[in-house]
Enzyme design. Structure first.
Site, PDB file in Angstrom:
ATOM      1  N   GLU A   1       0.845  -1.192   0.000  1.00 31.74           N
ATOM      2  CA  GLU A   1       0.000   0.000   0.000  1.00 31.74           C
ATOM      3  C   GLU A   1       0.884   1.248   0.000  1.00 31.74           C
ATOM      4  O   GLU A   1       0.401   2.354   0.190  1.00 31.74           O
ATOM      5  CB  GLU A   1      -0.978   0.002   1.167  1.00 31.74           C
ATOM      6  CG  GLU A   1      -0.357  -0.116   2.536  1.00 31.74           C
ATOM      7  CD  GLU A   1      -1.385  -0.024   3.643  1.00 31.74           C
ATOM      8  OE1 GLU A   1      -1.990   1.034   3.775  1.00 31.74           O
ATOM      9  OE2 GLU A   1      -1.570  -1.020   4.369  1.00 31.74           O
TER      10      GLU A   1
ATOM     11  N   CYS B   1      -3.585  -3.358   4.554  1.00 26.33           N
ATOM     12  CA  CYS B   1      -2.709  -4.433   5.048  1.00 26.33           C
ATOM     13  C   CYS B   1      -3.179  -5.825   4.638  1.00 26.33           C
ATOM     14  O   CYS B   1      -2.456  -6.799   4.832  1.00 26.33           O
ATOM     15  CB  CYS B   1      -2.605  -4.369   6.571  1.00 26.33           C
ATOM     16  SG  CYS B   1      -2.008  -2.792   7.157  1.00 26.33           S
TER      17      CYS B   1
ATOM     18  N   HIS C   1      -2.657  -9.734  12.294  1.00 26.76           N
ATOM     19  CA  HIS C   1      -2.062  -8.512  11.747  1.00 26.76           C
ATOM     20  C   HIS C   1      -1.691  -7.619  12.932  1.00 26.76           C
ATOM     21  O   HIS C   1      -2.500  -7.430  13.840  1.00 26.76           O
ATOM     22  CB  HIS C   1      -3.056  -7.806  10.826  1.00 26.76           C
ATOM     23  CG  HIS C   1      -2.627  -6.404  10.502  1.00 26.76           C
ATOM     24  ND1 HIS C   1      -1.390  -6.132   9.958  1.00 26.76           N
ATOM     25  CD2 HIS C   1      -3.223  -5.203  10.707  1.00 26.76           C
ATOM     26  CE1 HIS C   1      -1.267  -4.827   9.825  1.00 26.76           C
ATOM     27  NE2 HIS C   1      -2.349  -4.234  10.275  1.00 26.76           N
TER      28      HIS C   1
ATOM     29  N   LYS D   1      -5.235  -7.621  22.147  1.00 23.68           N
ATOM     30  CA  LYS D   1      -6.624  -7.120  22.164  1.00 23.68           C
ATOM     31  C   LYS D   1      -7.507  -8.019  21.296  1.00 23.68           C
ATOM     32  O   LYS D   1      -8.627  -8.351  21.656  1.00 23.68           O
ATOM     33  CB  LYS D   1      -6.688  -5.700  21.575  1.00 23.68           C
ATOM     34  CG  LYS D   1      -6.198  -4.576  22.477  1.00 23.68           C
ATOM     35  CD  LYS D   1      -6.417  -3.247  21.723  1.00 23.68           C
ATOM     36  CE  LYS D   1      -5.654  -2.078  22.312  1.00 23.68           C
ATOM     37  NZ  LYS D   1      -6.095  -1.651  23.631  1.00 23.68           N
TER      38      LYS D   1
HETATM   39  P1  HMG Z   1      -2.550   7.065  21.685  1.00 21.25           P
HETATM   40  O1  HMG Z   1      -3.573   8.133  21.892  1.00 21.25           O
HETATM   41  O2  HMG Z   1      -1.183   7.498  21.369  1.00 21.25           O
HETATM   42  O3  HMG Z   1      -2.350   6.140  22.938  1.00 21.25           O
HETATM   43  O4  HMG Z   1      -3.123   6.135  20.529  1.00 21.25           O
HETATM   44  P2  HMG Z   1      -3.339   5.784  24.159  1.00 21.25           P
HETATM   45  O5  HMG Z   1      -3.437   6.934  25.063  1.00 21.25           O
HETATM   46  O6  HMG Z   1      -4.601   5.137  23.655  1.00 21.25           O
HETATM   47  O7  HMG Z   1      -2.418   4.682  24.853  1.00 21.25           O
HETATM   48  C1  HMG Z   1      -2.148   3.484  24.210  1.00 21.25           C
HETATM   49  C2  HMG Z   1      -2.145   2.375  25.264  1.00 21.25           C
HETATM   50  O8  HMG Z   1      -1.045   2.618  26.146  1.00 21.25           O
HETATM   51  C3  HMG Z   1      -3.395   2.357  26.141  1.00 21.25           C
HETATM   52  O9  HMG Z   1      -3.654   0.995  26.451  1.00 21.25           O
HETATM   53  C4  HMG Z   1      -2.942   3.089  27.399  1.00 21.25           C
HETATM   54  O10 HMG Z   1      -3.680   2.732  28.555  1.00 21.25           O
HETATM   55  C5  HMG Z   1      -1.510   2.610  27.495  1.00 21.25           C
HETATM   56  P3  HMG Z   1      -5.090   0.315  26.132  1.00 21.25           P
HETATM   57  O11 HMG Z   1      -6.100   1.155  26.786  1.00 21.25           O
HETATM   58  O12 HMG Z   1      -5.214   0.367  24.601  1.00 21.25           O
HETATM   59  O13 HMG Z   1      -4.936  -1.065  26.627  1.00 21.25           O
HETATM   60  N1  HMG Z   1      -0.628   3.528  28.253  1.00 21.25           N
HETATM   61  C6  HMG Z   1       0.325   3.087  29.104  1.00 21.25           C
HETATM   62  N2  HMG Z   1       0.689   1.844  29.500  1.00 21.25           N
HETATM   63  C7  HMG Z   1       1.715   1.743  30.396  1.00 21.25           C
HETATM   64  N3  HMG Z   1       2.370   2.825  30.908  1.00 21.25           N
HETATM   65  C8  HMG Z   1       2.035   4.082  30.539  1.00 21.25           C
HETATM   66  C9  HMG Z   1       0.972   4.255  29.608  1.00 21.25           C
HETATM   67  N4  HMG Z   1       0.382   5.334  29.023  1.00 21.25           N
HETATM   68  C10 HMG Z   1      -0.592   4.880  28.211  1.00 21.25           C
HETATM   69  N5  HMG Z   1       2.685   5.117  31.048  1.00 21.25           N
HETATM   70  C11 HMG Z   1      -3.168   4.428  18.865  1.00 21.25           C
HETATM   71  C12 HMG Z   1      -2.772   4.793  20.290  1.00 21.25           C
HETATM   72  C13 HMG Z   1      -2.891   2.972  18.629  1.00 21.25           C
HETATM   73  C14 HMG Z   1      -4.654   4.724  18.647  1.00 21.25           C
HETATM   74  C15 HMG Z   1      -2.299   5.312  17.904  1.00 21.25           C
HETATM   75  O14 HMG Z   1      -0.961   4.936  18.016  1.00 21.25           O
HETATM   76  C16 HMG Z   1      -2.714   5.208  16.450  1.00 21.25           C
HETATM   77  O15 HMG Z   1      -3.587   5.936  15.983  1.00 21.25           O
HETATM   78  N6  HMG Z   1      -2.063   4.274  15.654  1.00 21.25           N
HETATM   79  C17 HMG Z   1      -2.370   4.088  14.261  1.00 21.25           C
HETATM   80  C18 HMG Z   1      -3.656   3.326  14.033  1.00 21.25           C
HETATM   81  C19 HMG Z   1      -3.584   1.855  14.350  1.00 21.25           C
HETATM   82  O16 HMG Z   1      -2.519   1.284  14.477  1.00 21.25           O
HETATM   83  N7  HMG Z   1      -4.760   1.192  14.430  1.00 21.25           N
HETATM   84  C20 HMG Z   1      -4.840  -0.232  14.692  1.00 21.25           C
HETATM   85  C21 HMG Z   1      -6.032  -0.925  14.049  1.00 21.25           C
HETATM   86  S1  HMG Z   1      -6.213  -0.511  12.319  1.00 21.25           S
HETATM   87  C22 HMG Z   1      -5.085  -1.550  11.481  1.00 21.25           C
HETATM   88  O17 HMG Z   1      -4.559  -2.461  12.048  1.00 21.25           O
HETATM   89  C23 HMG Z   1      -4.808  -1.234  10.047  1.00 21.25           C
HETATM   90  C24 HMG Z   1      -3.472  -0.577   9.797  1.00 21.25           C
HETATM   91  O18 HMG Z   1      -2.415  -1.501   9.978  1.00 21.25           O
HETATM   92  C25 HMG Z   1      -3.433   0.001   8.370  1.00 21.25           C
HETATM   93  C26 HMG Z   1      -3.812  -0.899   7.211  1.00 21.25           C
HETATM   94  O19 HMG Z   1      -4.645  -1.776   7.266  1.00 21.25           O
HETATM   95  O20 HMG Z   1      -3.291  -0.585   6.127  1.00 21.25           O
HETATM   96  C27 HMG Z   1      -3.193   0.597  10.735  1.00 21.25           C
END
Ligand code: HMG
Length: 391
Positions: free
Chosen positions: A83, A115, A237, A246
């Site tokens: 992609e 993906c 993935h 998760k």
């Molecule tokens: P964010 O706002 O940076 O992080 O977004 P957050 O505040 O949600 O924290 C992440 C996790 O860390 C949470 O855990 C927090 O509690 C924890 P959860 O509630 O999820 O279990 N946390 C801590 N843990 C320990 N010590 C600490 C601490 N602080 C926080 N101090 C997000 C995270 C993944 C949303 C962001 O990085 C993002 O937007 N990523 C890109 C999108 C993505 O990867 N989506 C996944 C599904 S879609 C997919 O897989 C397709 C894709 O591969 C593309 C394709 O298909 O082509 C992306």
């Protein structure tokens, strides 16, 4: 061809980039607690391609050892999933075909659905081998994951390529026919043609992914697939490795299990180590997880593995494979470890420069400085053409 001839993954090879950015560096820069990355999303570092690397150079590096081991005689198709394509018309696989000096009697095509593309290519390959079991298909999945600087997605970037040789009587994994499918029109993650970075609604994307887990499992069961307790491990993935946890927790809950943390960890633990240090490699990610599992878990002979492939937008597929006894003598464990440890740490300033770099669009001659020590490089642009060379 007799219906009982096994088809699947005969060889599997992973390559990644020249540089690596540790999440420690990112956290120090943006003020996040590093545990948010290490424990929260399960990422420790991310692969960053040098300016003279891209999906083609990583793909050629992944595919070259497969061609060296098995020869070119039976490979009549290259299916290249990505992609982060480098051209709107020409398939990136044609550059790989040329770099590897493959015969002209080859069918080459590029496939895209976020993906999920790698799995689309694998399924396409399975159909071709079923039609003529003397042929082999080189499936390549290669991507560079790129989000905006200073955005939440930045910590989930990465880069890698996987090359797989699909054939009859495979040496590694026999793939099974029933597939669970799921599609939904969602704008969770996308990249318009005019952008080099992806757009994402992070939490919505996680919800869409989990909805797809439910959807594929429902369909997989309807198609007569295996029961949950028949699987020894699950390759999900992995946009970030905690997503696999998760996802499996969600699947267990959907199946009425308690989803004890131990059970979740047992199912995915050997699939996440490579992804935790390479980052999201989009189409390649699930197969990087498979390489990790085969390379590093205890003997998996005759055991069933579940595969969950997700592509934002969205399309998902669940299917199963059985590990072939004797597979361990066909692995590339040392090469994979060397590719990971060979990467050079990059400081934040250089990472930012590379992130913001764009090629001139004037059609002039633009040779690129030599950075990568990998076997293939993008030597430059000339007349709007990308020039690839061996080192
Ligand atoms: P964010 O706002 O940076 O992080 O977004 P957050 O505040 O949600 O924290 C992440 C996790 O860390 C949470 O855990 C927090 O509690 C924890 P959860 O509630 O999820 O279990 N946390 C801590 N843990 C320990 N010590 C600490 C601490 N602080 C926080 N101090 C997000 C995270 C993944 C949303 C962001 O990085 C993002 O937007 N990523 C890109 C999108 C993505 O990867 N989506 C996944 C599904 S879609 C997919 O897989 C397709 C894709 O591969 C593309 C394709 O298909 O082509 C992306």
């Amino acid at each position: 061809m007799p219906a009982d001839v096994a088809i699947g993954i005969h060889d599997l090879s992973v390559a990644t980039s020249h540089y690596v950015l540790p999440h420690q560096t990112l956290a120090a820069q943006n003020g996040s607690a590093v545990d948010k990355y290490h424990r929260g999303i399960g990422q420790h570092s991310m692969s960053v391609p040098a300016i003279d690397e891209d999906i083609v150079t990583m793909a050629a590096e992944a595919a070259a050892p497969i061609v060296a081991r098995h020869g070119v005689e039976r490979i009549r198709t290259i299916a290249f999933a990505t992609e982060t394509s480098v051209d709107q018309a020409k398939a990136a696989g044609i550059h790989v075909h040329s770099l590897l000096d493959l015969p002209s009697a080859t069918r080459i095509v590029e496939l895209k659905q976020a993906c999920y593309g790698g799995t689309a290519a694998l399924q396409f390959a399975m159909g071709l081998v079923r039609r003529d079991s003397s042929q082999q298909v080189l499936v390549i999945a290669s991507d560079v994951s790129k989000y905006d600087l200073d955005s939440p997605g930045e910590a989930t970037q990465g880069a890698a390529a996987v090359a797989m040789l699909v054939s009859a009587e495979p040496a590694l994994v026999r793939l099974e026919d029933p597939s669970g499918l799921f599609a939904a029109d969602v704008m969770d993650f996308w990249r318009p043609n005019y952008r080099s970075t992806a757009l994402v609604d992070g939490y919505a994307s996680i919800a869409a992914y989990l909805q797809a887990v439910e959807g594929v499992w429902k369909d997989y069961t309807k198609q007569g697939g295996r029961a949950l307790d028949e699987f020894s491990a699950f390759c999900y993935h992995q946009p970030f490795t905690k997503m696999a946890h998760k996802a499996h927790r969600h699947l267990l809950q959907q199946c009425g299990h308690d989803a004890e943390e131990d059970e979740v960890t047992r199912a995915v633990e050997h699939t996440t180590a490579y992804n935790a240090v390479m980052g999201n490699s989009y189409t390649a990610s699930m197969y990087v997880g498979l390489a990790d599992l085969l390379d590093n878990a205890d003997d998996l002979s005759d055991q069933a593995i579940g595969f969950f492939s997700y592509g934002a937008g969205s399309v998902a597929e669940f299917f199963a494979g059985t590990v072939v006894p004797g597979y361990q003598s066909h692995l590339r464990r040392e090469t994979h470890r060397a590719a990971i440890s060979r990467r050079r740490n990059i400081d934040y300033a250089r990472y930012r420069e590379i992130h913001e770099h764009s090629f001139p669009v004037d059609g002039g001659d633009h040779p690129l400085p030599r950075e990568t020590v990998g076997p293939y490089r993008l030597a430059g642009l000339s007349g709007h053409k990308r020039i690839y060379t061996p080192q």
